[in-house]
Write a protein that holds these residues in place. Structure first.
Motif, PDB file in Angstrom:
ATOM      1  N   UNK A   1      15.711  50.331  -6.397  1.00 42.88           N
ATOM      2  CA  UNK A   1      16.393  50.971  -7.527  1.00 42.88           C
ATOM      3  C   UNK A   1      17.100  49.918  -8.351  1.00 42.88           C
ATOM      4  N   UNK A   2      16.714  49.790  -9.616  1.00 42.74           N
ATOM      5  CA  UNK A   2      17.392  48.903 -10.554  1.00 42.74           C
ATOM      6  C   UNK A   2      18.401  49.717 -11.359  1.00 42.74           C
ATOM      7  N   UNK A   3      19.576  49.160 -11.532  1.00 38.72           N
ATOM      8  CA  UNK A   3      20.650  49.848 -12.259  1.00 38.72           C
ATOM      9  C   UNK A   3      21.130  48.972 -13.399  1.00 38.72           C
ATOM     10  N   UNK A   4      21.087  49.522 -14.605  1.00 43.65           N
ATOM     11  CA  UNK A   4      21.591  48.849 -15.810  1.00 43.65           C
ATOM     12  C   UNK A   4      22.842  49.600 -16.249  1.00 43.65           C
ATOM     13  N   UNK A   5      23.954  48.907 -16.325  1.00 43.38           N
ATOM     14  CA  UNK A   5      25.222  49.559 -16.669  1.00 43.38           C
ATOM     15  C   UNK A   5      25.782  48.906 -17.929  1.00 43.38           C
ATOM     16  N   UNK A   6      25.945  49.729 -18.976  1.00 47.02           N
ATOM     17  CA  UNK A   6      26.417  49.243 -20.270  1.00 47.02           C
ATOM     18  C   UNK A   6      27.735  49.931 -20.627  1.00 47.02           C
TER      19      UNK A   6
ATOM     20  N   UNK B   1      27.727  44.143 -19.907  1.00 44.03           N
ATOM     21  CA  UNK B   1      27.294  45.021 -18.817  1.00 44.03           C
ATOM     22  C   UNK B   1      26.789  44.258 -17.606  1.00 44.03           C
ATOM     23  N   UNK B   2      26.172  44.995 -16.690  1.00 44.66           N
ATOM     24  CA  UNK B   2      25.628  44.410 -15.467  1.00 44.66           C
ATOM     25  C   UNK B   2      24.259  45.004 -15.181  1.00 44.66           C
ATOM     26  N   UNK B   3      23.440  44.229 -14.475  1.00 45.36           N
ATOM     27  CA  UNK B   3      22.158  44.723 -13.976  1.00 45.36           C
ATOM     28  C   UNK B   3      22.073  44.326 -12.506  1.00 45.36           C
ATOM     29  N   UNK B   4      21.681  45.267 -11.662  1.00 50.04           N
ATOM     30  CA  UNK B   4      21.658  45.010 -10.219  1.00 50.04           C
ATOM     31  C   UNK B   4      20.504  45.768  -9.588  1.00 50.04           C
ATOM     32  N   UNK B   5      20.269  45.494  -8.307  1.00 46.94           N
ATOM     33  CA  UNK B   5      19.170  46.157  -7.601  1.00 46.94           C
ATOM     34  C   UNK B   5      19.590  46.419  -6.160  1.00 46.94           C
ATOM     35  N   UNK B   6      19.191  47.567  -5.656  1.00 44.94           N
ATOM     36  CA  UNK B   6      19.285  47.870  -4.228  1.00 44.94           C
ATOM     37  C   UNK B   6      17.872  48.175  -3.758  1.00 44.94           C
ATOM     38  N   UNK B   7      17.565  47.770  -2.527  1.00 45.76           N
ATOM     39  CA  UNK B   7      16.191  47.912  -2.079  1.00 45.76           C
ATOM     40  C   UNK B   7      16.129  48.077  -0.572  1.00 45.76           C
ATOM     41  N   UNK B   8      15.080  48.741  -0.127  1.00 39.09           N
ATOM     42  CA  UNK B   8      14.826  48.920   1.298  1.00 39.09           C
ATOM     43  C   UNK B   8      13.341  48.670   1.534  1.00 39.09           C
TER      44      UNK B   8
ATOM     45  N   UNK C   1      16.490  57.803 -14.527  1.00 40.31           N
ATOM     46  CA  UNK C   1      17.634  58.682 -14.814  1.00 40.31           C
ATOM     47  C   UNK C   1      18.664  57.927 -15.647  1.00 40.31           C
ATOM     48  N   UNK C   2      19.492  58.688 -16.326  1.00 40.65           N
ATOM     49  CA  UNK C   2      20.577  58.108 -17.120  1.00 40.65           C
ATOM     50  C   UNK C   2      21.777  59.025 -17.037  1.00 40.65           C
ATOM     51  N   UNK C   3      22.942  58.427 -17.028  1.00 45.96           N
ATOM     52  CA  UNK C   3      24.188  59.210 -16.978  1.00 45.96           C
ATOM     53  C   UNK C   3      25.283  58.401 -17.648  1.00 45.96           C
ATOM     54  N   UNK C   4      26.372  59.054 -17.958  1.00 46.82           N
ATOM     55  CA  UNK C   4      27.495  58.346 -18.569  1.00 46.82           C
ATOM     56  C   UNK C   4      28.799  58.957 -18.090  1.00 46.82           C
ATOM     57  N   UNK C   5      29.826  58.139 -18.065  1.00 40.15           N
ATOM     58  CA  UNK C   5      31.174  58.603 -17.778  1.00 40.15           C
ATOM     59  C   UNK C   5      32.084  58.062 -18.872  1.00 40.15           C
ATOM     60  N   UNK C   6      33.376  58.083 -18.623  1.00 44.46           N
ATOM     61  CA  UNK C   6      34.296  57.663 -19.678  1.00 44.46           C
ATOM     62  C   UNK C   6      34.268  56.157 -19.913  1.00 44.46           C
ATOM     63  N   UNK C   7      33.606  55.410 -19.030  1.00 48.35           N
ATOM     64  CA  UNK C   7      33.631  53.951 -19.144  1.00 48.35           C
ATOM     65  C   UNK C   7      32.283  53.336 -19.504  1.00 48.35           C
ATOM     66  N   UNK C   8      31.181  53.921 -19.011  1.00 52.27           N
ATOM     67  CA  UNK C   8      29.894  53.245 -19.183  1.00 52.27           C
ATOM     68  C   UNK C   8      28.737  54.231 -19.138  1.00 52.27           C
ATOM     69  N   UNK C   9      27.596  53.758 -19.639  1.00 55.25           N
ATOM     70  CA  UNK C   9      26.334  54.485 -19.520  1.00 55.25           C
ATOM     71  C   UNK C   9      25.475  53.727 -18.512  1.00 55.25           C
ATOM     72  N   UNK C  10      24.903  54.464 -17.567  1.00 55.75           N
ATOM     73  CA  UNK C  10      24.131  53.847 -16.495  1.00 55.75           C
ATOM     74  C   UNK C  10      22.690  54.348 -16.522  1.00 55.75           C
ATOM     75  N   UNK C  11      21.748  53.410 -16.478  1.00 56.84           N
ATOM     76  CA  UNK C  11      20.314  53.718 -16.432  1.00 56.84           C
ATOM     77  C   UNK C  11      19.780  53.249 -15.087  1.00 56.84           C
TER      78      UNK C  11
END
Length: 388
Positions: free
Chosen positions: A366-371, A353-360, A292-302
């Motif tokens: 889920x990997x998140x790339x925020x630019x 930007x940042x790249x992070x992961x949450x996992x169970x 998925x991908x989304x964007x707000x007024x500050x960043x685009x997140x994948x």
């Protein structure tokens, strides 16, 4: 010299001098070893009045061995006493103890011999530290030189290996497209092995070359306006074949108005492909991957979510370090050298930007790339000119 008044004895004058001015320790203690009286130098040294304090609360005595009554049995013998000063540092005094009717008197002077010993020891330690510092500087210079040689070797090796590996991949793809219908099942299996091995070898070469460039500070970015949608489409096309071979479904969720960003499109594509490839490799056959991908007024997140085995919490902090790998095994025996995510983090960070992961565990990751949408290099204000 003024004559001594008859009303004052020599003893009285000395006592008053010690109490008010002398750089000596002078304590009067009762039978319970509580300080009844202390001279002005003691108060100045310790930083507060000690009257009413117990002897062991003022001196350093970790093993509870100091006994004023026992030490007063030989009033001629000097004892080394350490007193905690107002700076929270111990000061050493050579003290004698004297029994009186109501308790014990302690008289002490600065232990000059102890101070000299400590001074000599400190000078020796400083000299040793200086020698160790010089040795460390020499070792660091040698390591820097060896690291430069290593980076030079990796760069040369990677550059020389890229071309033959590329030729192997090209001919393998040609055979699959042109002659697959004439091959038997076993022969097609051999061809797929050639293709997968060549792709893995190319990833190793690319990762080693990127790691060497990062390490040497020559990892360059070529910024321009790029559409996030284009980067996602290219990345998904590159991993679609591997997903189909494992019967993995990739669900896409993109809005129509994904922004264009100032970025190095090929490098961000490399990051997204790496995350997608990991998701495919760690996911079991027949599972689903959500992109998925989304964007707000500050960043685009994948975001890339898989249904793999998950990553233990204690391993996540090392996941984006060079050669850091999770303990989970890839579901089809795919191989890894642990450089992809470290390189991805470096690329994303150079885009602000940042790249992070949450996992169970047992449920996936889920990997998140925020630019950021609007970002300028902190060095020169223009990301299009930024280099690593």
């Amino acid at each position: 010299m003024q004559p001594i008044p008859k009303s004052h004895s020599i003893e009285t004058l000395l006592y008053d001098e010690v109490r008010r001015h002398a750089a000596l320790i002078f304590w009067v203690m009762d039978s319970d070893h509580r300080v009844v009286s202390a001279n002005a130098f003691s108060t100045t040294l310790i930083g507060h009045s000690i009257e009413g304090k117990h002897f062991r609360d003022v001196v350093v005595d970790f093993e509870n061995r100091l006994d004023p009554n026992r030490m007063a049995q030989d009033s001629e013998k000097a004892h080394l006493i350490h007193i905690v000063t107002k700076d929270r540092l111990p000061q050493s005094f050579s003290c004698t103890f004297h029994a009186i009717d109501t308790g014990v008197v302690m008289i002490g002077s600065i232990a000059l011999e102890e101070q000299e010993r400590l001074k000599t020891e400190i000078l020796s330690l400083n000299q040793e530290l200086s020698n160790m510092t010089r040795a460390l500087q020499k070792a660091n210079a040698e390591l820097k030189h060896l690291n430069e040689l290593k980076n030079q070797f990796l760069g040369m090796a990677a550059h020389d290996l890229r071309k033959p590996v590329g030729i192997i991949m090209a001919y393998a793809d040609f055979l699959e497209e042109e002659l697959a219908s004439t091959m038997g099942e076993e022969q097609q299996g051999f061809l797929r092995t050639i293709q997968s091995s060549a792709r893995f070898m190319k990833r190793i070469i690319d990762n080693f070359l990127d790691a060497a460039l990062i390490d040497s500070g020559r990892f360059e970015m070529d910024f321009s306006r790029e559409a996030v949608q284009t980067v996602l489409d290219h990345s998904l096309a590159m991993v679609s074949l591997a997903a189909r071979r494992k019967s993995i479904t990739i669900d896409r969720s993109f809005p129509l108005d994904l922004p264009t960003l100032m970025m190095d499109g090929s490098k961000i594509e490399q990051v997204v492909m790496n995350v997608l490839a990991n998701a495919v490799e760690y996911s079991p056959p027949g599972s689903r991957i959500e992109v998925s991908a989304s964007s707000d007024e500050r960043a685009c997140t994948i975001r890339v979510t898989d249904q793999g085995p998950g990553i233990p919490r204690e391993e996540i902090q090392h996941l984006f370090q060079a050669y850091g790998r999770a303990s989970a095994r890839k579901t089809a025996g795919e191989r890894s050298i642990g450089l992809g995510l470290a390189i991805s983090r470096k690329i994303v960070e150079q885009h602000g930007g940042t790249i992070s992961v949450t996992s169970e565990i047992g449920k996936g990751s889920t990997f998140e790339i925020r630019l950021p949408l609007h970002w300028n290099s902190p060095e020169d204000g223009d990301p299009s000119r930024r280099h690593g």
